[in-house]
Design a protein around this motif. Sequence first.
Motif, mmCIF file in Angstrom:
data_model
loop_
_atom_site.group_PDB
_atom_site.id
_atom_site.type_symbol
_atom_site.label_atom_id
_atom_site.label_comp_id
_atom_site.label_asym_id
_atom_site.label_seq_id
_atom_site.Cartn_x
_atom_site.Cartn_y
_atom_site.Cartn_z
ATOM 1 N N ASN A 43 44.716 65.392 32.774
ATOM 2 C CA ASN A 43 44.849 64.058 33.070
ATOM 3 C C ASN A 43 44.820 63.370 32.202
ATOM 4 O OD1 ASN A 43 45.143 64.620 35.662
ATOM 5 N ND2 ASN A 43 42.763 64.124 35.639
ATOM 6 N N ARG A 44 44.933 63.815 30.537
ATOM 7 C CA ARG A 44 44.958 63.184 29.464
ATOM 8 C C ARG A 44 45.774 61.643 29.075
ATOM 9 N NH1 ARG A 44 47.204 62.972 24.258
ATOM 10 N NH2 ARG A 44 49.144 63.316 24.526
ATOM 11 N N GLN A 45 47.354 61.681 30.127
ATOM 12 C CA GLN A 45 47.644 60.486 29.859
ATOM 13 C C GLN A 45 46.777 59.127 30.746
ATOM 14 O OE1 GLN A 45 51.411 62.479 30.882
ATOM 15 N NE2 GLN A 45 51.811 62.429 28.993
ATOM 16 N N ALA A 46 46.398 59.651 31.827
ATOM 17 C CA ALA A 46 44.957 59.223 32.402
ATOM 18 C C ALA A 46 44.044 57.800 32.155
ATOM 19 C CB ALA A 46 45.450 59.585 33.989
ATOM 20 N N LEU A 47 43.813 59.086 31.327
ATOM 21 C CA LEU A 47 43.194 58.696 30.995
ATOM 22 C C LEU A 47 42.968 57.947 29.226
ATOM 23 C CD1 LEU A 47 40.605 62.513 29.845
ATOM 24 C CD2 LEU A 47 40.028 60.378 31.701
ATOM 25 N N ILE A 48 43.883 57.602 28.598
ATOM 26 C CA ILE A 48 44.308 56.996 27.560
ATOM 27 C C ILE A 48 45.015 55.916 28.407
ATOM 28 C CG2 ILE A 48 46.385 56.518 25.535
ATOM 29 C CD1 ILE A 48 47.080 59.425 25.690
ATOM 30 N N ALA A 49 45.367 56.545 29.199
ATOM 31 C CA ALA A 49 46.137 54.306 29.856
ATOM 32 C C ALA A 49 44.571 53.258 30.174
ATOM 33 C CB ALA A 49 46.722 54.750 31.013
ATOM 34 N N THR A 50 43.772 54.093 31.133
ATOM 35 C CA THR A 50 42.558 53.539 30.827
ATOM 36 C C THR A 50 41.696 52.761 30.267
ATOM 37 O OG1 THR A 50 41.984 55.381 33.353
ATOM 38 C CG2 THR A 50 40.244 54.077 32.621
ATOM 39 N N ARG A 94 47.925 46.960 23.091
ATOM 40 C CA ARG A 94 46.945 48.417 23.833
ATOM 41 C C ARG A 94 47.936 48.121 25.522
ATOM 42 N NH1 ARG A 94 45.111 46.250 19.243
ATOM 43 N NH2 ARG A 94 43.833 48.293 18.778
ATOM 44 N N PHE A 95 48.223 47.059 26.073
ATOM 45 C CA PHE A 95 48.559 46.730 27.343
ATOM 46 C C PHE A 95 50.042 47.714 27.240
ATOM 47 C CE2 PHE A 95 45.856 42.826 28.484
ATOM 48 C CZ PHE A 95 45.183 43.650 29.079
ATOM 49 N N ASP A 96 50.892 47.502 26.510
ATOM 50 C CA ASP A 96 51.726 47.921 26.095
ATOM 51 C C ASP A 96 51.906 49.567 26.703
ATOM 52 O OD1 ASP A 96 53.630 45.854 26.664
ATOM 53 O OD2 ASP A 96 53.456 46.129 24.273
ATOM 54 N N ARG A 97 50.691 50.086 25.561
ATOM 55 C CA ARG A 97 50.508 51.588 26.048
ATOM 56 C C ARG A 97 49.899 51.899 26.465
ATOM 57 N NH1 ARG A 97 47.805 55.742 22.115
ATOM 58 N NH2 ARG A 97 48.610 57.923 22.472
ATOM 59 N N ALA A 98 49.077 51.151 27.302
ATOM 60 C CA ALA A 98 48.623 51.631 28.877
ATOM 61 C C ALA A 98 49.702 51.247 30.146
ATOM 62 C CB ALA A 98 47.674 50.257 29.079
ATOM 63 N N ILE A 99 50.561 50.720 30.053
ATOM 64 C CA ILE A 99 51.138 50.303 31.168
ATOM 65 C C ILE A 99 52.060 51.703 31.116
ATOM 66 C CG2 ILE A 99 53.399 49.890 31.739
ATOM 67 C CD1 ILE A 99 52.717 46.991 31.051
ATOM 68 N N ASP A 136 47.905 51.280 39.858
ATOM 69 C CA ASP A 136 46.397 50.595 39.968
ATOM 70 C C ASP A 136 46.629 50.600 38.306
ATOM 71 O OD1 ASP A 136 45.756 53.458 39.401
ATOM 72 O OD2 ASP A 136 43.931 53.430 38.998
ATOM 73 N N LEU A 137 46.039 51.942 37.171
ATOM 74 C CA LEU A 137 46.024 51.362 35.940
ATOM 75 C C LEU A 137 47.747 50.624 35.457
ATOM 76 C CD1 LEU A 137 45.265 55.005 34.855
ATOM 77 C CD2 LEU A 137 43.131 52.390 34.493
ATOM 78 N N ARG A 138 48.367 50.668 36.218
ATOM 79 C CA ARG A 138 49.724 49.927 35.090
ATOM 80 C C ARG A 138 50.626 48.947 35.992
ATOM 81 N NH1 ARG A 138 53.805 52.712 37.708
ATOM 82 N NH2 ARG A 138 54.163 51.106 39.500
ATOM 83 N N THR A 186 49.669 45.268 33.482
ATOM 84 C CA THR A 186 50.518 44.380 33.752
ATOM 85 C C THR A 186 50.334 42.975 33.616
ATOM 86 O OG1 THR A 186 52.456 46.431 34.543
ATOM 87 C CG2 THR A 186 52.769 43.864 34.655
ATOM 88 N N ALA A 187 49.129 42.783 34.109
ATOM 89 C CA ALA A 187 49.131 41.678 34.627
ATOM 90 C C ALA A 187 47.541 41.114 33.305
ATOM 91 C CB ALA A 187 47.638 41.742 36.039
ATOM 92 N N GLY A 188 47.501 42.552 32.545
ATOM 93 C CA GLY A 188 46.588 41.792 31.206
ATOM 94 C C GLY A 188 47.504 42.055 30.440
ATOM 95 N N ARG A 189 49.165 42.325 30.565
ATOM 96 C CA ARG A 189 49.687 42.123 29.429
ATOM 97 C C ARG A 189 50.729 40.773 30.267
ATOM 98 N NH1 ARG A 189 54.967 45.537 28.733
ATOM 99 N NH2 ARG A 189 54.903 44.719 31.198
ATOM 100 N N ALA A 190 50.895 40.227 30.772
ATOM 101 C CA ALA A 190 51.031 38.205 31.080
ATOM 102 C C ALA A 190 49.814 37.511 31.464
ATOM 103 C CB ALA A 190 51.212 39.083 33.080
ATOM 104 N N ARG A 191 49.044 37.836 31.255
ATOM 105 C CA ARG A 191 47.729 36.872 30.809
ATOM 106 C C ARG A 191 48.082 36.381 28.895
ATOM 107 N NH1 ARG A 191 45.180 32.735 32.310
ATOM 108 N NH2 ARG A 191 43.208 31.921 31.243
#
Length: 192
Positions: free
Chosen positions: A66-73, A112-117, A127-129, A133-138
């Motif tokens: 789950n490396r990608q999910a950990l990076i997204a988190t 960071r938000f772009d990478r997370a998305i 959920d992470l996306r 996305t909400a953080g990037r919009a803010r």
Amino acid sequence: MEDAQLAAAVWSYDRRDFGTQPGGQYGTGTCNAQLFGVYRPLATARWSADNAIENLDDWTDEEVPNRQALIATAATYTGFSLLEMGMLMCSAAIDVGPELQSAELFREAEKRFDRAIAEATTSNRTDLRNAATAGRARVRALSREQERRRGRRASDTSRLRFQRPRRGRVGEPAMESRVPFRELQSVPHGGC
């Protein structure tokens, strides 16, 4: 008469004037202190998440499940930390780097938000996306607001109207400023 209420020490957080308080606990205090800090916990969270990403980038998917999910988190956490720093502080530094203004902190948060998305999409973590996305919009909304304010500051003096009352009237001020209330509401606290 004195206000000796225990919670009085943290009123400055509600008033947003904690930079004027003696001792500077808002910058150096930890989460466990009675006068909790703001800068240090955010900077620690940001560094921890960025460090986790750096380590996860060195490993493969086979080495870390789950490396990608950990990076997204982690990217979501660091994005929100940078977003808060940009909202709360006029400037801050990342990893003992140069001083960054809030607009630069917002740009770092957006990265960071772009990478997370991207990582959340790859790992199918809706959920992470959505959070990223909400953080990037803010971030984008705050960046637009800052640009709008910067453009308006150049013409602020043209918006002020001064009126002199007629001579001989008793009880009127010599000069009064008329600034719409909504203009005053949009001035950022702290002046940055």
